[in-house]
Design a protein around this motif. Structure first.
Motif, mmCIF file in Angstrom:
data_model
loop_
_atom_site.group_PDB
_atom_site.id
_atom_site.type_symbol
_atom_site.label_atom_id
_atom_site.label_comp_id
_atom_site.label_asym_id
_atom_site.label_seq_id
_atom_site.Cartn_x
_atom_site.Cartn_y
_atom_site.Cartn_z
ATOM 1 N N LYS A 19 39.466 38.789 33.801
ATOM 2 C CA LYS A 19 40.124 38.661 32.492
ATOM 3 C C LYS A 19 41.388 37.820 32.602
ATOM 4 N N ASP A 20 42.235 38.106 33.602
ATOM 5 C CA ASP A 20 43.490 37.371 33.762
ATOM 6 C C ASP A 20 43.242 35.894 34.009
ATOM 7 N N LEU A 21 42.251 35.590 34.833
ATOM 8 C CA LEU A 21 41.976 34.196 35.162
ATOM 9 C C LEU A 21 41.401 33.438 33.969
ATOM 10 N N LEU A 22 40.468 34.017 33.239
ATOM 11 C CA LEU A 22 39.899 33.354 32.072
ATOM 12 C C LEU A 22 40.940 33.149 30.969
ATOM 13 N N CYS A 27 43.377 29.816 27.795
ATOM 14 C CA CYS A 27 44.358 30.218 26.771
ATOM 15 C C CYS A 27 43.728 31.180 25.756
ATOM 16 N N LEU A 28 42.983 32.125 26.262
ATOM 17 C CA LEU A 28 42.341 33.128 25.420
ATOM 18 C C LEU A 28 43.175 34.406 25.399
ATOM 19 N N LEU A 43 34.305 42.050 28.375
ATOM 20 C CA LEU A 43 35.451 41.412 27.742
ATOM 21 C C LEU A 43 34.938 40.668 26.508
ATOM 22 N N ARG A 44 35.799 40.479 25.528
ATOM 23 C CA ARG A 44 35.372 39.690 24.380
ATOM 24 C C ARG A 44 36.571 39.048 23.692
ATOM 25 N N PHE A 45 36.272 38.003 22.931
ATOM 26 C CA PHE A 45 37.259 37.331 22.087
ATOM 27 C C PHE A 45 36.699 37.320 20.668
#
Length: 780
Positions: A19-22, A27-28, A43-45
């Motif tokens: 999550k931290d890297l993505l 910039c998510l 995880l989701r956006f």
């Protein structure tokens, strides 16, 4: 480029770093979902048009291959993906992936995986870590999975023993949980050049030291694990630029006899510490059990005068938060590969909470109960019992330290404190220990120092026991207790298994309070007839007394006599105590109330046993005795015992209760109980009464007590008596007005401060419990 395989991260940690890297790379603001089944989403956006605009599935596979990843995605996740209908589906895995692997997955998961660039494997994540170094720094355990880092460490290890140490660290680094103690310890080491890690057995001293060692080795330090001071002196470089870290594990415990028998060693140790502190780029880490450090400070002049005796170098490992305990347990279950049946049993009914909240929890016990060689044949039921047995009886945690790292007389002091059960004030402990020393001198020819108590206390303090000074009491007193409940449990087992130890404790008991640990109604410690004879004889010879800590009525003669009667019946059931019982019942003073001795007198009367002389005396004085008891009763359960006392000694309760005198005494008894009940209920509930109905409920309870006692004490007659316990409306009107005003003030304060108020302790506790559940929840 980084070359991490992510094997030291558990599945939850790998999801978090993904999550931290993505987020950093694209910039998510990806959301994670930790509670309950993930339904295909790790995880989701979300966007206004699609809550599942970007869905990320994270798969942490250690020791598996591409075939398993492909099988899981196509057979378990694809249907979920179709249901979610994401605009973009991203896969992150710790497996290394070839271009053809990515293309194959993209084709099978089309149209949801838009491009092979949305499939990230081990190499991609390592590239992100090179790009975002601040994220790499946050994941301490990640460093240890790097082949390049480990090769560098091995090259910086000077000899085989240190290489073996680093290999061992690498094997167990996955289990480590980063706590604030790591930062604290690093700060001390950096500032003082010497770090001394102390704590009780099994708390994690060696593990903390090893993490710091690995970190320093990674940064170019040459590591030296030494077993004695001479080894360290031989390799201490005169080159002020050369980075050296010396590690001396259990530096006093492992060299105890060497230190005891050699003042030279004592001098070498303190001299080497000073050399390290005064030489650039040289550092020293020492670990020891607190009790051993205290022993050295107490007995060896050079150490006691050195800066090692101060606290500036010391980091004390005491306890962990509930969440840290949960992480330690989770890491052991995850990385040791505890089989599914046993792992699931830990999750069922949240059994993990029983483990992490147990008073005897230590990392060493967790390591023991997750050792596959010990548990692989267990069923879930047997596994639970195995865990509870080790938590309830943590003997292995204390056995070595107790048997090998303190002296015989130090152990005698521990066992003396054990006999007090709930701790002891300093004066009583000194007196009791002096009697134990007399016994040891006479029976075992022990040589006793004049200052033995202080020597033993200094040795044991903070390693086995702690001391609290109560200054609000006049005169102020110091109370000693065990540093951890598990030590009491260990000693309970030790004493239970050793008749000689029981005999030594009993033969030197000074206070009746010390007998409580042998109470057969609560304790599993055997109390053989021989030991009961010793107790009887010590009471007969006035060698056991009542603690004088608080003074006052507790230490008057009537209380002492009642304690003796109770103790004889409780601890001498198999021996003849009739003469002694008769002696002390005849000493009872019938003047005044007996409230404070009532439980003891009741126990004595209902557990008299075979004591014909005493029983005869009681019968001759029964009415006088029972009416003195009745005049002292103000509790419901005590009142209910009166008919039983009549039955026990062969008196007709019906005749007594129907006589004018007896009836009046019983009515007075009930009235006393009701008035006491009213006072107690007022104290307990008046702060919550905001209307007259609430006050009436209190008097409804009193009426129930009245009815219950009337039936118990007047069972054979239609009893009707007005005790006059009625509601005082004026009193309650004033209380209700006060409570309403407080309620309004509180509500007003809440309203005014709502936007600012945050109860950190409640929120932290709430979030910690949720985080623990999140940690153990199983995803689809």
């Amino acid at each position: 480029m980084s070359n991490y395989n992510f094997s030291t991260l558990n599945d939850k940690e790998f999801e978090q770093i993904s999550k931290d890297l993505l987020n950093a790379k694209y910039c998510l603001d990806l959301q994670d979902f930790k509670v309950g089944k993930d339904k295909g989403i790790d995880l989701r956006f979300s966007t206004p048009k699609n809550n599942n605009s970007i869905v990320v599935q994270v798969k942490h596979y250690v020791g598996s291959g591409f075939a398993q990843l492909k099988h899981t995605l196509l057979n378990k996740e694809l249907d979920k993906i179709r249901f979610l209908k994401p605009d973009r589906y991203i896969i992150v895995t710790s497996l290394p992936l070839s271009p053809s692997n990515k293309d194959e997955l993209r084709e099978n998961l089309s149209p949801f995986v838009l491009t092979s660039n949305d499939i990230f494997g081990q190499e991609d994540l390592n590239g992100f870590l090179d790009e975002f170094g601040e994220i790499e720094k946050r994941y301490f355990k990640l460093w240890f999975s790097s082949v390049n880092v480990f090769n560098t460490l091995i090259n910086n290890a000077i000899e085989g023993r240190t290489r073996y140490l680093l290999e061992k660290i690498r094997e167990k680094i996955s289990f480590y949980v980063v706590t604030k103690k790591l930062d604290d310890a690093n700060q001390i080491l950096q500032k003082e050049k010497v770090l001394l890690i102390t704590g009780q057995p099994g708390i994690g001293k060696t593990t903390l030291a090893e993490i710091i060692i690995f970190d320093r080795a990674r940064n170019g330090f040459k590591i030296y694990e030494v077993e004695n001071i001479k080894e360290a002196e031989d390799v201490l470089s005169s080159n002020r630029e050369e980075k050296q870290l010396f590690y001396f594990d259990d530096f006093l415990g492992s060299n105890y006899f060497e230190i005891v028998n050699s003042h030279k060693t004592e001098t070498q140790l303190t001299s080497f510490v000073e050399r390290v502190r005064n030489t650039p780029n040289k550092y020293l880490i020492l670990t020891t059990r607190t009790v051993i450090l205290n022993l050295a400070i107490e007995r060896y002049e050079k150490i006691s005068h050195s800066k090692l005796a101060s606290q500036q170098f010391e980091i004390k490992l005491t306890d962990y938060t509930k969440y840290e305990k949960a992480l330690i347990l989770y890491n052991h279950l995850y990385f040791k590969g505890v089989k599914e049946e046993l792992y699931s049993s830990i999750l069922n009914d949240k059994f993990y909470k029983i483990i992490i909240q147990h008073k005897n929890y230590t990392p060493r016990i967790i390591e023991f109960i997750t050792d596959n060689s010990k548990i692989e044949q267990f069923t879930a039921t047997l596994y639970h019992q195995f865990i509870l047995n080790n938590l309830n009886n943590p003997r292995e945690i204390w056995r070595y330290s107790f048997n090998n790292q303190i002296t015989y007389l130090d152990r005698c002091l521990l066992l003396t404190l054990f006999s007090f059960e709930s701790g002891s004030n300093e004066t009583d402990l000194i007196n009791a220990f002096e009697n134990r020393l007399i016994y040891e001198k006479e029976e075992h020819n022990q040589i006793i120092n004049a200052n033995q108590f202080n020597e033993s206390i200094r040795t044991l303090l903070n390693g086995f026991i702690n001391a609290t000074l109560y200054t609000f009491i006049s005169p102020q007193i110091r109370i000693f207790n065990f540093i951890n409940p598990s030590l009491f449990d260990f000693l309970m087992g030790h004493v239970s298994e050793s008749f000689q130890e029981r005999k030594s404790i009993i033969s030197s008991i000074t206070y009746f309070e010390q007998l409580k640990v042998f109470d057969q109604d609560k304790s599993k410690i055997p109390l053989e007839k021989e030991l009961q004879i010793i107790i009887r004889d010590r009471i007969s010879q006035s060698k056991i007394t009542v603690s004088n800590i608080f003074g006052g009525y507790l230490n008057n003669e009537n209380n002492k006599n009642a304690i003796i009667l109770e103790s004889l019946c409780k601890y001498c059931q198999q021996v003849n105590i009739d003469t002694l019982l008769l002696e002390y019942i005849q000493k009872l003073d019938y003047e005044g109330k007996w409230s404070y001795i009532l439980p003891r007198i009741e126990y004595f009367l209902l557990n008299l046993g075979d004591a014909p002389q005493t029983r005869k005396y009681i019968k001759e004085n029964f009415i006088k005795l029972v009416e003195r008891i009745m005049a002292s009763i103000d509790e419901v359960e005590d009142a209910k015992l009166i008919p039983k006392l009549f039955e026990e000694f062969g008196f007709d309760y019906k005749d007594y209760s129907e006589s004018e005198s007896g009836s009046n005494k019983l009515i007075n008894l009930i009235e006393s109980v009701l008035l006491n009940a009213e006072d107690n209920l007022k104290d307990d509930k008046k702060g919550n009464i905001t209307d007259i109905d609430g006050a009436n409920e209190i008097y409804d309870e009193i009426a129930e007590i009245e009815n219950e006692l009337s039936k118990e004490l007047f069972p054979d007659i239609a009893f009707n008596h007005n005790f006059g316990i009625e509601i005082d409306e004026a009193y309650w009107a004033e209380i209700i007005d006060e409570n309403k005003m407080k309620q309004w003030e509180n509500e007003s304060d809440d309203y005014r401060n709502n936007s600012y108020y945050k109860n950190e302790s409640i929120l932290d506790s709430f979030n910690e419990d949720l985080a623990i559940d999140d940690l153990f929840v199983k995803s689809d």
